[in-house]
Design a protein around this motif. Structure first.
Motif, PDB file in Angstrom:
ATOM      1  N   TYR A 260       0.866  -1.183  -0.061  1.00 15.17           N
ATOM      2  CA  TYR A 260       0.101   0.037  -0.160  1.00 15.17           C
ATOM      3  C   TYR A 260       0.853   1.189  -0.090  1.00 15.17           C
ATOM      4  CZ  TYR A 260      -4.538  -2.630   0.482  1.00 15.17           C
ATOM      5  OH  TYR A 260      -5.553  -3.368   0.444  1.00 15.17           O
ATOM      6  N   LYS A 261       2.194   1.152   0.672  1.00 12.72           N
ATOM      7  CA  LYS A 261       2.911   2.126   0.800  1.00 12.72           C
ATOM      8  C   LYS A 261       3.461   2.592  -0.650  1.00 12.72           C
ATOM      9  CE  LYS A 261       7.129   4.353   2.945  1.00 12.72           C
ATOM     10  NZ  LYS A 261       8.157   4.010   3.832  1.00 12.72           N
ATOM     11  N   LEU A 262       3.660   1.399  -1.434  1.00 13.04           N
ATOM     12  CA  LEU A 262       4.504   1.583  -2.837  1.00 13.04           C
ATOM     13  C   LEU A 262       3.263   2.256  -3.604  1.00 13.04           C
ATOM     14  CD1 LEU A 262       6.005   0.513  -5.176  1.00 13.04           C
ATOM     15  CD2 LEU A 262       4.751  -1.580  -5.172  1.00 13.04           C
ATOM     16  N   LEU A 263       2.072   1.700  -3.494  1.00  8.56           N
ATOM     17  CA  LEU A 263       1.018   2.308  -4.401  1.00  8.56           C
ATOM     18  C   LEU A 263       0.785   4.043  -4.254  1.00  8.56           C
ATOM     19  CD1 LEU A 263      -1.897  -0.237  -4.379  1.00  8.56           C
ATOM     20  CD2 LEU A 263       0.135  -0.134  -5.964  1.00  8.56           C
ATOM     21  N   ASP A 264       0.958   4.354  -2.768  1.00  8.46           N
ATOM     22  CA  ASP A 264       0.905   5.819  -2.549  1.00  8.46           C
ATOM     23  C   ASP A 264       2.000   6.670  -2.916  1.00  8.46           C
ATOM     24  OD1 ASP A 264      -1.699   5.520  -1.100  1.00  8.46           O
ATOM     25  OD2 ASP A 264      -0.336   5.235   0.848  1.00  8.46           O
ATOM     26  N   ILE A 265       3.134   6.010  -3.095  1.00  8.47           N
ATOM     27  CA  ILE A 265       4.306   6.637  -3.597  1.00  8.47           C
ATOM     28  C   ILE A 265       4.239   7.018  -5.191  1.00  8.47           C
ATOM     29  CG2 ILE A 265       6.711   6.461  -3.874  1.00  8.47           C
ATOM     30  CD1 ILE A 265       7.154   5.290  -1.167  1.00  8.47           C
ATOM     31  N   LEU A 266       3.827   5.765  -5.779  1.00  8.40           N
ATOM     32  CA  LEU A 266       3.532   5.713  -7.132  1.00  8.40           C
ATOM     33  C   LEU A 266       2.518   6.709  -7.636  1.00  8.40           C
ATOM     34  CD1 LEU A 266       4.219   1.945  -8.161  1.00  8.40           C
ATOM     35  CD2 LEU A 266       5.723   3.823  -8.361  1.00  8.40           C
ATOM     36  N   ASN A 267       1.627   6.822  -6.871  1.00  3.74           N
ATOM     37  CA  ASN A 267       0.527   7.853  -7.213  1.00  3.74           C
ATOM     38  C   ASN A 267       0.759   9.246  -7.194  1.00  3.74           C
ATOM     39  OD1 ASN A 267      -1.119   5.777  -8.239  1.00  3.74           O
ATOM     40  ND2 ASN A 267      -1.981   5.130  -6.130  1.00  3.74           N
TER      41      ASN A 267
ATOM     42  N   PRO B  54       3.491  11.671  -7.851  1.00  5.74           N
ATOM     43  CA  PRO B  54       4.982  12.172  -8.444  1.00  5.74           C
ATOM     44  C   PRO B  54       5.847  13.148  -8.069  1.00  5.74           C
ATOM     45  CG  PRO B  54       2.915  12.039  -9.927  1.00  5.74           C
ATOM     46  CD  PRO B  54       2.566  12.254  -8.487  1.00  5.74           C
ATOM     47  N   VAL B  55       5.073  13.855  -6.932  1.00  2.00           N
ATOM     48  CA  VAL B  55       6.221  14.796  -6.180  1.00  2.00           C
ATOM     49  C   VAL B  55       6.511  14.081  -4.646  1.00  2.00           C
ATOM     50  CG1 VAL B  55       5.112  16.604  -7.298  1.00  2.00           C
ATOM     51  CG2 VAL B  55       4.251  16.132  -5.244  1.00  2.00           C
ATOM     52  N   HIS B  56       6.201  12.956  -4.564  1.00  4.52           N
ATOM     53  CA  HIS B  56       6.518  12.281  -3.345  1.00  4.52           C
ATOM     54  C   HIS B  56       8.208  12.241  -3.353  1.00  4.52           C
ATOM     55  CE1 HIS B  56       7.328   9.467  -0.058  1.00  4.52           C
ATOM     56  NE2 HIS B  56       5.797   9.494   0.311  1.00  4.52           N
ATOM     57  N   GLU B  57       8.816  12.453  -2.189  1.00  5.61           N
ATOM     58  CA  GLU B  57      10.334  12.368  -2.053  1.00  5.61           C
ATOM     59  C   GLU B  57      10.873  11.153  -2.322  1.00  5.61           C
ATOM     60  OE1 GLU B  57      11.579  13.266   1.922  1.00  5.61           O
ATOM     61  OE2 GLU B  57      10.426  11.706   2.729  1.00  5.61           O
ATOM     62  N   ASP B  58      10.011  10.173  -2.416  1.00  5.82           N
ATOM     63  CA  ASP B  58      10.530   8.717  -2.449  1.00  5.82           C
ATOM     64  C   ASP B  58      10.053   8.180  -3.816  1.00  5.82           C
ATOM     65  OD1 ASP B  58      11.799   8.422  -0.231  1.00  5.82           O
ATOM     66  OD2 ASP B  58      10.195   7.766   1.004  1.00  5.82           O
ATOM     67  N   HIS B  59       9.347   8.938  -4.711  1.00  5.49           N
ATOM     68  CA  HIS B  59       8.790   8.617  -5.925  1.00  5.49           C
ATOM     69  C   HIS B  59       9.904   8.100  -6.958  1.00  5.49           C
ATOM     70  CE1 HIS B  59       5.950   8.153  -9.136  1.00  5.49           C
ATOM     71  NE2 HIS B  59       6.768   8.653 -10.198  1.00  5.49           N
ATOM     72  N   GLN B  60      10.937   8.838  -7.389  1.00  3.62           N
ATOM     73  CA  GLN B  60      11.956   8.455  -8.098  1.00  3.62           C
ATOM     74  C   GLN B  60      12.817   7.106  -7.653  1.00  3.62           C
ATOM     75  OE1 GLN B  60      12.299   9.497 -11.346  1.00  3.62           O
ATOM     76  NE2 GLN B  60      10.574  10.913 -10.760  1.00  3.62           N
TER      77      GLN B  60
ATOM     78  N   MET C 191      11.716   4.839  -5.916  1.00  3.48           N
ATOM     79  CA  MET C 191      10.619   3.802  -5.876  1.00  3.48           C
ATOM     80  C   MET C 191      10.686   3.408  -7.570  1.00  3.48           C
ATOM     81  SD  MET C 191       9.087   1.319  -4.330  1.00  3.48           S
ATOM     82  CE  MET C 191       8.675   2.226  -2.725  1.00  3.48           C
ATOM     83  N   VAL C 192      10.480   4.192  -8.495  1.00  5.50           N
ATOM     84  CA  VAL C 192      10.613   3.939  -9.685  1.00  5.50           C
ATOM     85  C   VAL C 192      11.883   3.060 -10.190  1.00  5.50           C
ATOM     86  CG1 VAL C 192      10.532   4.913 -12.103  1.00  5.50           C
ATOM     87  CG2 VAL C 192       9.208   5.861 -10.433  1.00  5.50           C
ATOM     88  N   ALA C 193      12.969   3.689  -9.717  1.00  2.00           N
ATOM     89  CA  ALA C 193      14.312   2.896  -9.878  1.00  2.00           C
ATOM     90  C   ALA C 193      14.481   1.666  -9.576  1.00  2.00           C
ATOM     91  CB  ALA C 193      15.404   3.855  -9.313  1.00  2.00           C
ATOM     92  N   TRP C 194      13.817   1.446  -8.177  1.00  2.00           N
ATOM     93  CA  TRP C 194      13.774   0.181  -7.544  1.00  2.00           C
ATOM     94  C   TRP C 194      13.037  -0.846  -8.504  1.00  2.00           C
ATOM     95  CZ3 TRP C 194       9.698  -2.638  -5.454  1.00  2.00           C
ATOM     96  CH2 TRP C 194      10.089  -3.580  -4.565  1.00  2.00           C
TER      97      TRP C 194
ATOM     98  N   TYR D  24       4.628  -0.271 -13.085  1.00  2.00           N
ATOM     99  CA  TYR D  24       3.557  -0.982 -12.478  1.00  2.00           C
ATOM    100  C   TYR D  24       2.295  -0.339 -12.456  1.00  2.00           C
ATOM    101  CZ  TYR D  24       1.666  -3.858  -8.700  1.00  2.00           C
ATOM    102  OH  TYR D  24       1.019  -4.698  -7.829  1.00  2.00           O
ATOM    103  N   ASN D  25       1.169  -1.387 -12.793  1.00  3.81           N
ATOM    104  CA  ASN D  25      -0.303  -0.933 -12.782  1.00  3.81           C
ATOM    105  C   ASN D  25      -0.920  -1.879 -12.264  1.00  3.81           C
ATOM    106  OD1 ASN D  25      -3.043  -0.687 -13.287  1.00  3.81           O
ATOM    107  ND2 ASN D  25      -2.840  -0.686 -15.684  1.00  3.81           N
ATOM    108  N   PRO D  26      -1.535  -1.855 -10.800  1.00  2.00           N
ATOM    109  CA  PRO D  26      -1.825  -2.764 -10.008  1.00  2.00           C
ATOM    110  C   PRO D  26      -3.361  -3.358 -10.384  1.00  2.00           C
ATOM    111  CG  PRO D  26      -2.348  -0.585  -9.176  1.00  2.00           C
ATOM    112  CD  PRO D  26      -1.268  -0.477 -10.586  1.00  2.00           C
TER     113      PRO D  26
END
Length: 203
Positions: free
Chosen positions: A146-153, A155-161, A163-166, A177-179
Motif C-alpha cells: 500500500y505504501k508503494l501504491l501511494d508513492i507511485l500515485n 509524482p512529487v513524493h520524495e521517494d517517487h524516483q 521507487m521507480v528506480a527500484w 507497475y499497474n496494480p
C-alpha cells in the motif's frame, strides 16, 4: 489417473480490491506442482519459502506441506514433491492456506472448487480467470504494498524516483507497475519437475 483436473480459486488475503486467480491443474500433480502453478499464475518469482496449511476433517492437528526445515522444527512439514493432491483433496469446498515468503507474509486462500474432466485439446495447468496484478516481490508485505501504491500515485513524493528506480532494477522489471492489470493470456506455466531440479539439484 491423468483424465481429470483439479480446479482452484486463489485469493491473496488482506488486499482490496481482491487479487485472485482461478487455475486448473492435472490430477497427477502433487503439492509442489500446485505451488509452482500458483506462483506462475499469480506472478510471483518463487524466490522464497512457502507452505500449505489446512486441518483435515475430524482432525485436531493441522497439516503443513512445503519444504521441510531443520529436524528441530516444532511442527513437521511434509515435502510437497512427495505429497499428492489426491491424498488430501476429496471434497469441493476444502480451503487451504498458502503462504509465500515468510518475511513479507503473503497469505492466500486456496479454495478447492472440484474435480473436472479434461477438455480435449486443452493443455494443463491452465489459468481461466483472475483480476489485478500481483504485488512486486520484496515490497514489504501488505503494508509495503500500500505504501508503494501511494508513492507511485504521487509524482512529487520524495521517494517517487527511488521507487521507480527500484521497480526498474528489480529481478523482474516491474515498471510501469499497474496494480489493476492482469491478462490470462500472458500466464505461462513452467514444468514443476524442471523447477524442482533447478531448486534442489543445481548448485
Amino acid at each position: 489417473m491423468g483424465r481429470l483436473i483439479y480446479q482452484f480459486h486463489i485469493r491473496l488475503k488482506k488486499i482490496e480490491p481482491p487479487i485472485w486467480r482461478r487455475i486448473q491443474v492435472p490430477d497427477t500433480y502433487n503439492f509442489w506442482g500446485l505451488h509452482i502453478a500458483i506462483q506462475d499464475a499469480m506472478g510471483w518469482l518463487d524466490c522464497h519459502l512457502h507452505s500449505f496449511r489446512f486441518r483435515p476433517k475430524h482432525k485436531r492437528d493441522f497439516i503443513e506441506i512445503g519444504i521441510p526445515g531443520e529436524e528441530w522444527d516444532d511442527h513437521e512439514t511434509l515435502p510437497g514433491w512427495e505429497t499428492e493432491l489426491s491424498l488430501y483433496l476429496h471434497e469441493p469446498g476444502q480451503l487451504l492456506e498458502y503462504e509465500y515468503d515468510f518475511g513479507d507474509g503473503w497469505v492466500h486462500d486456496v479454495l478447492f472448487e472440484g474435480l473436472l474432466v479434461k477438455e480435449k485439446g486443452n493443455k494443463y495447468p491452465k489459468c481461466i480467470g483472475g483480476e489485478r496484478a500481483c504485488p512486486p516481490e520484496d515490497c514489504g508485505g501488505v503494508p509495503g504494498y500500500y505504501k508503494l501504491l501511494d508513492i507511485l500515485n504521487d509524482p512529487v513524493h520524495e521517494d517517487h524516483q527511488d521507487m521507480v528506480a527500484w521497480l526498474k532494477g528489480h529481478l523482474k522489471n516491474y515498471y510501469p507497475y499497474n496494480p489493476d492489470e492482469f491478462s490470462v493470456e500472458k500466464v505461462r506455466f513452467s514444468n514443476p519437475v524442471t523447477r524442482w531440479k533447478k531448486a534442489f539439484l543445481e548448485e
